[in-house]
Design an enzyme around this catalytic site. Sequence first.
Site, PDB file in Angstrom:
ATOM      1  CG  ASP A   1       2.301  -4.250  33.694  1.00 28.12           C
ATOM      2  OD1 ASP A   1       3.304  -4.644  33.070  1.00 28.12           O
ATOM      3  OD2 ASP A   1       1.380  -5.001  34.050  1.00 28.12           O
ATOM      4  CB  ILE A   2       7.215  -3.074  30.820  1.00 27.75           C
ATOM      5  CG1 ILE A   2       7.961  -2.475  29.631  1.00 27.75           C
ATOM      6  CG2 ILE A   2       7.312  -4.580  30.854  1.00 27.75           C
ATOM      7  CD1 ILE A   2       9.458  -2.512  29.777  1.00 27.75           C
TER       8      ILE A   2
ATOM      9  N   GLY B   1      16.002  -5.789  40.295  1.00 24.68           N
ATOM     10  CA  GLY B   1      15.108  -6.657  41.068  1.00 24.68           C
ATOM     11  C   GLY B   1      15.872  -7.766  41.756  1.00 24.68           C
TER      12      GLY B   1
ATOM     13  N   GLY C   1       9.563 -12.190  37.900  1.00 23.72           N
ATOM     14  CA  GLY C   1       9.652 -10.740  37.720  1.00 23.72           C
ATOM     15  C   GLY C   1       9.086 -10.264  36.394  1.00 23.72           C
ATOM     16  CB  VAL C   2      10.173  -7.501  34.181  1.00 22.35           C
ATOM     17  CG1 VAL C   2      11.560  -7.878  33.732  1.00 22.35           C
ATOM     18  CG2 VAL C   2       9.482  -6.652  33.135  1.00 22.35           C
ATOM     19  CG  ASP C   3      11.839 -13.611  31.635  1.00 20.80           C
ATOM     20  OD1 ASP C   3      11.250 -13.479  30.562  1.00 20.80           O
ATOM     21  OD2 ASP C   3      12.745 -14.444  31.849  1.00 20.80           O
TER      22      ASP C   3
ATOM     23  CB  SER D   1      20.353  -5.333  36.843  1.00 22.56           C
ATOM     24  OG  SER D   1      20.914  -6.347  36.068  1.00 22.56           O
TER      25      SER D   1
HETATM   26  P1  ADP Z   1      15.987  -8.682  37.932  1.00 23.37           P
HETATM   27  O1  ADP Z   1      16.080  -7.727  36.772  1.00 23.37           O
HETATM   28  O2  ADP Z   1      16.906  -8.300  39.017  1.00 23.37           O
HETATM   29  O3  ADP Z   1      16.047 -10.098  37.497  1.00 23.37           O
HETATM   30  P2  ADP Z   1      13.087  -8.501  37.965  1.00 23.37           P
HETATM   31  O4  ADP Z   1      12.861  -9.148  36.672  1.00 23.37           O
HETATM   32  O5  ADP Z   1      12.206  -8.916  39.090  1.00 23.37           O
HETATM   33  O6  ADP Z   1      14.558  -8.626  38.535  1.00 23.37           O
HETATM   34  O7  ADP Z   1      12.927  -6.951  37.804  1.00 23.37           O
HETATM   35  C1  ADP Z   1      13.641  -6.051  37.015  1.00 23.37           C
HETATM   36  C2  ADP Z   1      12.924  -4.764  37.133  1.00 23.37           C
HETATM   37  O8  ADP Z   1      11.690  -4.864  36.436  1.00 23.37           O
HETATM   38  C3  ADP Z   1      12.567  -4.382  38.564  1.00 23.37           C
HETATM   39  O9  ADP Z   1      12.788  -3.018  38.723  1.00 23.37           O
HETATM   40  C4  ADP Z   1      11.103  -4.734  38.663  1.00 23.37           C
HETATM   41  O10 ADP Z   1      10.411  -3.901  39.576  1.00 23.37           O
HETATM   42  C5  ADP Z   1      10.665  -4.440  37.267  1.00 23.37           C
HETATM   43  N1  ADP Z   1       9.401  -5.080  36.874  1.00 23.37           N
HETATM   44  C6  ADP Z   1       8.824  -6.228  37.332  1.00 23.37           C
HETATM   45  N2  ADP Z   1       7.645  -6.425  36.707  1.00 23.37           N
HETATM   46  C7  ADP Z   1       7.480  -5.406  35.830  1.00 23.37           C
HETATM   47  C8  ADP Z   1       6.476  -5.017  34.898  1.00 23.37           C
HETATM   48  N3  ADP Z   1       5.382  -5.750  34.702  1.00 23.37           N
HETATM   49  N4  ADP Z   1       6.649  -3.867  34.197  1.00 23.37           N
HETATM   50  C9  ADP Z   1       7.754  -3.121  34.351  1.00 23.37           C
HETATM   51  N5  ADP Z   1       8.740  -3.423  35.200  1.00 23.37           N
HETATM   52  C10 ADP Z   1       8.618  -4.554  35.941  1.00 23.37           C
END
Ligand code: ADP
Length: 376
Positions: A12-13, A121, A34-36, A119
Amino acid sequence: MKTMPFQIIRNDITKMKVDAIVNAACPTLLGGGGVDGAIHQAAGPELLAECRTLHGCQTGEAKITKGYLLPCKWVIHTVEPVWHGGSHGERELLASCYRKSLALAVEYRLESIAFPLISSGAYGYPKEEALEMAVDTIRAFLKDHNLDVYLVIFQKSDYQLSKGLVEDISAFLKEAWKGKGDPHAREEEHLDSVAGELESLYIEDPYLADSIPPYPYEESRHLKKPGIQGRIKRVEWQIKQLYHSRDPFTNFCVDSKREEQFFSELEESFSHMVLRKIDEKGMTDPECYKKANLDRKPFSKIRSHEDYQPSRATALALGIALELPLSELQELLGKAGDTLSHARKGDLIVEYFVKKGIYDIYQINQVLFDFEEPLI
Ligand code: ADP
């Protein structure tokens, strides 16, 4: 000790203890899913407050804030492209997300940075291409920069390699293991075969056994290894001693090729062989350690210590960087007190690439990660 400038890891980042993590943000920089969302939640409200002062960010650009409650010092926010079929500059914009983030890391003199798979996700970019772009852009950057870069994979389903390649490698593994049972059984088989070789040497010349000294445990951590790996090492070591102390007048009959290999292994150290190969290939030291995805520090030990004993991963990485054919890769690994074994999935994957003449550590590591094997 971490020796690889580029690593793909599962995590988990928001848990990464690095100088900066990268956020795949939206243009307002005011948070999202998502990650944001995960980054804002872990950093606390002060991150959002600082983001408000930035007045958004253009797609493909990047801006930096502090990390607040996160274990990292900085967060680099980059705005990722939405996939509209590929003809709207998506590729250039995604490459730019990586490049601009890395450029900020250089500007702030950071030593380590962690990226999510940007990108891959909700924004719909094809996953295989998103991974390829991440690796290619980071690799190009590391050619002329020293920085530890992590690509952090959260969900394995977002990590996609070419289906054809994965199928080809799976078929190669299946073929190599045809009728050979599970990995433990294969290691047992390997032990049986070296033990059989040792026994036949004793039978040929029983007096030789008296000349074998005790195991030099303090010089070789490999001899101390517990379990079957250690037993294999100890038997192999005894065989080496037997060849070494053989009496030419007894006309001790051994496979001459194997004998030659043992003697050359005894004569030339690991460091010496690496440096000799670098010269033979006309490479510079940085060309070699960059290609091996190695830090300068472990490499400089090879220059300064004739008896340097590398880790298995370092030995393999250097063998790949030097584009050694399989027999020489095996020889180099032997000098590191190790061996390439068909019992290990990771070793077979390396063998697959070497046989195809593909000496690309980044590609090999992408596949090793996919097959859940240790990276080199
Ligand atoms: P997108 O980049 O298409 O907007 P996301 O933000 O959902 O979509 O995800 C981008 C990437 O980050 C995806 O591969 C997702 O699995 C990953 N991701 C989501 N949550 C975390 C996290 N807590 N730590 C690391 N990577 C994450």
